[in-house]
Write an enzyme that holds these catalytic residues in place. Sequence first.
Site, PDB file in Angstrom:
ATOM      1  N   TYR A 144       0.367  -1.204  -0.084  1.00 22.06           N
ATOM      2  CA  TYR A 144      -0.415   0.362  -0.324  1.00 22.06           C
ATOM      3  C   TYR A 144       1.017   0.944  -0.383  1.00 22.06           C
ATOM      4  O   TYR A 144       1.903   0.886   0.617  1.00 22.06           O
ATOM      5  CB  TYR A 144      -1.380  -0.173   1.520  1.00 22.06           C
ATOM      6  N   ASP A 239       9.343   2.703  -0.596  1.00 27.37           N
ATOM      7  CA  ASP A 239       8.473   3.477   0.050  1.00 27.37           C
ATOM      8  C   ASP A 239       8.843   3.130   1.089  1.00 27.37           C
ATOM      9  O   ASP A 239       8.509   2.242   1.704  1.00 27.37           O
ATOM     10  CB  ASP A 239       6.727   3.100  -0.324  1.00 27.37           C
ATOM     11  N   LYS A 267       5.304   9.314   8.749  1.00 30.35           N
ATOM     12  CA  LYS A 267       5.132   8.433  10.043  1.00 30.35           C
ATOM     13  C   LYS A 267       6.888   9.188  10.939  1.00 30.35           C
ATOM     14  O   LYS A 267       6.391  10.446  11.450  1.00 30.35           O
ATOM     15  CB  LYS A 267       4.691   7.211   9.234  1.00 30.35           C
TER      16      LYS A 267
HETATM   17  N1  HOZ Z   1      -3.438   2.940   6.302  1.00 27.10           N
HETATM   18  C1  HOZ Z   1      -2.712   3.132   7.611  1.00 27.10           C
HETATM   19  C2  HOZ Z   1      -1.973   1.725   7.643  1.00 27.10           C
HETATM   20  N2  HOZ Z   1      -1.114   0.586   7.121  1.00 27.10           N
HETATM   21  C3  HOZ Z   1      -3.897   3.691   8.702  1.00 27.10           C
HETATM   22  C4  HOZ Z   1      -4.292   5.394   8.729  1.00 27.10           C
HETATM   23  C5  HOZ Z   1      -5.385   5.150   9.864  1.00 27.10           C
HETATM   24  O1  HOZ Z   1      -6.125   4.165   9.234  1.00 27.10           O
HETATM   25  O2  HOZ Z   1      -5.031   6.416   9.828  1.00 27.10           O
END
Ligand code: HOZ
Length: 423
Positions: A144, A239, A267
């Site tokens: 992702y 990434d 992050k």
């Molecule tokens: N896609 C985010 C973690 N892989 C989740 C982000 C969220 O829900 O804050």
Amino acid sequence: MHTEKSQQLFDRARLSIPGGVNSPVRAWRGVGGNPRFIAKGQGSRLFDVDGNEYIDYIGSWGPLLLGHRHPEILAAIEEALTRGTSFGAPTGQEVELAETVRELVPSMEMVRLVNSGTEATMSALRVARGFTGREITIKFEGCYHGHVDSLLVKAGSGVATLGLPDSPGVPKGFSDTTIALPFNDPQAVEDAFLAQPEKIAAVIVEPVCGNMGCIPPNGGYLESLREITARHGALLIFDEVMTGFRVSAGGAQKLYNIVPDLTTLGKVIGGGLPIAAYGGRRDIMTHIAPSGPIYQAGTLSGNPLAVAAGLAMLRHILQHPEIYDQLNAATGKLAACAPESVTVNRIGSMMTWFFTDQAVTDYDSAKTCDTSKFGKFFHAMLERGIYLPPSQFEALFVSTAHSEEDIARTVQAAKESFEIALA
Ligand code: HOZ
């Protein structure tokens, strides 16, 4: 456990916010039940609006390497607040942050700050296309890279959690520019390049996957990606939104000793405030406006509060390299407590308990998990005061704020919860 206030807020939220949440996995569709609404965090703990206390293993989905409300990060934000909240003009701290990123991640010879991981990957892809004059991207099934149109093909994270094959709203022309291949299969990448000679601009990869649960690269896999992309004149994009400053101070590229052409960060780089970055080879990055013609911009890019928090985080990492041993040791104890019928993948302080007895090396093997057992496990842990990511297809994160007592309590809770889930 009382949850009435969370329930009331969720009922209200669903009237005003799609699904009641601002990011899909938070709605707990992957585990059932209703999400807890959070009142505050402190150190390793989260407190919900009903007064329940949890040991937190989401850590805001990765950013909180030092736990909630770390004093150095709070002090940096407070100091920045006295100067202003946004200028839309360059600041000295942006330069310091870019220099600190370069020091920790030397492959990033130049760095552009943006606001989210999605923006970073979207921009890196545009740069790769602009630089190579090619249009196709290879990504990997279950990886992702944010909700970038062309990358929402066989994506992980919430897309995997909700079982959505692809997203409506992505024009076919965009998804046609993406080839999704199985992770950990170098031959598939070689074959794709041979099938489309001189058409592929970039391979984008989470060097350690975190968005289909934690899946490390097989030995030699990242080296193969490096070699194949270089041979075919395509760029390799790491990434590292999740792995950057997480699996080592220099990210996965330091851990595996690979030099990508471009890297995306998010992050941890913001210490809990919204900031991200992309960067890489100087000869590529100088093609970005205003140095070059590839356009990318942002009103809040380099926001002074987020930059101050990020700088405090990265300075802490530079001054305390020992934190990675501490994180490794703590997370290793969590990994060791799983029964044989549960597969554990861990790199540093990223980890997933997979409810399958098969090795989990790619998206297909991740999908062999029994998600209903994971749901039972999640709720049993929650009852014991342990707050895990509400999806089998996400990694948990340990912070330096997790004490030995926290870890021991979590191990005990996990042993009891495995028994319940596997009964
Ligand atoms: N896609 C985010 C973690 N892989 C989740 C982000 C969220 O829900 O804050």
